[in-house]
Design a protein around this motif. Structure first.
Motif, mmCIF file in Angstrom:
data_model
loop_
_atom_site.group_PDB
_atom_site.id
_atom_site.type_symbol
_atom_site.label_atom_id
_atom_site.label_comp_id
_atom_site.label_asym_id
_atom_site.label_seq_id
_atom_site.Cartn_x
_atom_site.Cartn_y
_atom_site.Cartn_z
ATOM 1 N N UNK A 17 -11.416 -4.998 -7.707
ATOM 2 C CA UNK A 17 -10.308 -5.241 -6.615
ATOM 3 C C UNK A 17 -8.949 -5.083 -6.978
ATOM 4 N N UNK A 18 -7.839 -4.665 -6.147
ATOM 5 C CA UNK A 18 -6.405 -4.571 -6.449
ATOM 6 C C UNK A 18 -5.835 -5.704 -6.810
ATOM 7 N N UNK A 19 -4.627 -5.636 -7.000
ATOM 8 C CA UNK A 19 -3.808 -6.716 -7.038
ATOM 9 C C UNK A 19 -3.774 -7.745 -6.102
ATOM 10 N N UNK A 20 -3.802 -9.206 -6.174
ATOM 11 C CA UNK A 20 -3.948 -10.214 -5.479
ATOM 12 C C UNK A 20 -2.677 -10.312 -4.681
ATOM 13 N N UNK A 21 -2.348 -10.218 -3.423
ATOM 14 C CA UNK A 21 -1.122 -10.118 -2.810
ATOM 15 C C UNK A 21 -1.134 -11.003 -1.595
ATOM 16 N N UNK A 22 -2.263 -11.531 -1.013
ATOM 17 C CA UNK A 22 -2.011 -12.427 0.224
ATOM 18 C C UNK A 22 -2.428 -13.793 -0.087
ATOM 19 N N UNK A 23 -2.557 -14.313 -1.545
ATOM 20 C CA UNK A 23 -3.155 -15.415 -1.814
ATOM 21 C C UNK A 23 -2.306 -16.569 -1.256
ATOM 22 N N UNK A 24 -0.855 -16.379 -0.958
ATOM 23 C CA UNK A 24 -0.140 -17.430 -0.356
ATOM 24 C C UNK A 24 -0.690 -17.813 0.976
ATOM 25 N N UNK A 25 -1.523 -16.915 1.695
ATOM 26 C CA UNK A 25 -1.993 -17.538 2.976
ATOM 27 C C UNK A 25 -3.209 -18.480 3.035
ATOM 28 N N UNK A 26 -3.828 -18.752 1.582
ATOM 29 C CA UNK A 26 -5.056 -19.165 1.630
ATOM 30 C C UNK A 26 -4.915 -20.586 2.102
ATOM 31 N N UNK A 27 -6.044 -21.214 2.540
ATOM 32 C CA UNK A 27 -5.951 -22.725 2.897
ATOM 33 C C UNK A 27 -6.089 -23.469 1.557
ATOM 34 N N UNK B 9 -9.732 -3.197 3.186
ATOM 35 C CA UNK B 9 -8.307 -3.156 2.343
ATOM 36 C C UNK B 9 -7.954 -4.581 2.101
ATOM 37 N N UNK B 10 -8.203 -5.398 2.905
ATOM 38 C CA UNK B 10 -7.811 -6.821 2.783
ATOM 39 C C UNK B 10 -8.183 -7.440 1.408
ATOM 40 N N UNK B 11 -7.698 -8.425 1.036
ATOM 41 C CA UNK B 11 -7.943 -9.337 -0.158
ATOM 42 C C UNK B 11 -8.931 -10.283 0.182
ATOM 43 N N UNK C 284 -4.912 -10.720 5.243
ATOM 44 C CA UNK C 284 -4.517 -9.114 5.331
ATOM 45 C C UNK C 284 -2.754 -9.273 5.631
ATOM 46 N N UNK C 285 -2.214 -7.999 5.191
ATOM 47 C CA UNK C 285 -0.834 -8.357 5.470
ATOM 48 C C UNK C 285 -0.473 -7.785 6.739
ATOM 49 N N UNK C 286 0.756 -7.539 7.192
ATOM 50 C CA UNK C 286 1.077 -7.491 8.866
ATOM 51 C C UNK C 286 0.253 -6.439 9.399
ATOM 52 N N UNK C 287 0.026 -5.155 8.739
ATOM 53 C CA UNK C 287 -0.330 -3.952 9.223
ATOM 54 C C UNK C 287 -1.849 -4.157 9.506
ATOM 55 N N UNK C 288 -2.559 -5.038 8.726
ATOM 56 C CA UNK C 288 -4.045 -5.278 8.890
ATOM 57 C C UNK C 288 -4.410 -6.475 9.791
ATOM 58 N N UNK C 289 -3.271 -7.154 10.319
ATOM 59 C CA UNK C 289 -3.627 -8.356 11.107
ATOM 60 C C UNK C 289 -4.480 -8.048 12.423
ATOM 61 N N UNK C 290 -4.072 -6.911 13.335
ATOM 62 C CA UNK C 290 -4.764 -6.708 14.222
ATOM 63 C C UNK C 290 -6.375 -6.221 14.129
ATOM 64 N N UNK C 291 -6.610 -5.590 12.935
ATOM 65 C CA UNK C 291 -8.229 -5.440 12.566
ATOM 66 C C UNK C 291 -8.763 -6.523 12.159
#
Length: 259
Positions: free
Chosen positions: A1-11, A24-26, A40-47
């Motif tokens: 897995x690539x770098x963890x980029x969205x951990x700040x949104x975790x409960x 592509x999401x973490x 997911x970042x903003x680009x992946x929210x819809x998916x």
């Protein structure tokens, strides 16, 4: 897995990154194993929102699977939290279980396909899927790891041309049902002892489509991953005389849509 980029949104709680699926999401697993989170970042929210809605819908049908535990949306993206599906992926079963598992897998896939497609709010029109493949090929984004040796010897543009040539016939013969959309063995979970289905995961492509969308993937995975004859699966599913041309079409189309 690539770098963890969205951990700040975790409960709140302890989470560990995992590598699962082709998204592509973490993806993270809660330390106690009870829940998974996909961020997911903003680009992946819809998916990701679409996947959430599909999980909610499938849970309402009575078929086994995850349930949505939380949905967190921020200015940076979104996080989908789901309950963990018990059991193991069919891909991880020992060879001694293959024969017994075949009928169970056929049963759960047939149960999904027997849902009334008119009740399903999600669709995957074949023309849209082919347009997706056209975009992936145009961008030069076809992943060669998803192609077999024969296909890797050809240009993606030539593979796509074969799909486009067969498209009118496939549209005319479409047999629309509620499809998983990515019905590979890692996405079909079973009880490791009884082999009873415990859930379907990775539902981002769920929607009404030709049943061969799923049949092509399952039968090929049985052959490639289990070294098993898919005939018993097709017989248990109820299509012992499956159309080989349709199986070949949907099997070729699928790897051209990831990229």
């Amino acid at each position: 897995m690539g770098p963890v980029t969205n951990a700040g949104m975790l409960p709140s709680g302890e989470w560990e990154p995992v590598e699962i699926g082709e998204s592509d999401a973490d993806v993270y697993r809660r330390a106690d194993g009870a829940e998974y989170a996909k961020c997911a970042d903003l680009a992946g929210v819809g998916e990701l929102r679409d996947e959430r809605d599909r999980i909610v819908w499938l849970a309402g049908t009575g078929l086994p699977g995850a349930t949505v535990a939380d949905w967190i949306e921020t200015d940076a993206g979104a996080c989908l939290v789901t309950t963990a599906v018990p059991g193991v992926a069919a891909a991880d079963l020992p060879a001694s279980a293959y024969d017994r598992a075949t009928e169970q897998l056929a049963g759960v896939l047939r149960a999904l396909h027997d849902l009334d497609p008119a009740d399903c709010p999600f669709t995957r029109p074949l023309t849209d899927v082919v347009r997706q493949a056209e975009d992936v090929v145009r961008r030069g984004a076809v992943n060669p790891d998803f192609l077999n040796d024969e296909w890797r010897a050809e240009r993606p543009e030539d593979l796509l041309a074969r799909i486009q040539a067969d498209l009118p016939r496939m549209r005319e013969s479409a047999d629309l049902v509620v499809c998983h959309g990515d019905a590979c063995l890692p996405n079909l979970f079973v009880d490791p002892e009884t082999l009873a289905p415990t859930g379907l995961i990775d539902l981002g492509r769920l929607g009404t489509a030709d049943r061969y969308t799923d049949l092509a993937l399952v039968t090929t995975q049985l052959r490639d991953e289990w070294n098993a004859d898919p005939a018993p699966f097709l017989k248990a599913y109820g299509h012992p005389d499956a159309d080989p041309a349709k199986l070949a079409f949907y099997l070729l189309l699928d790897p051209l849509t990831w990229g």
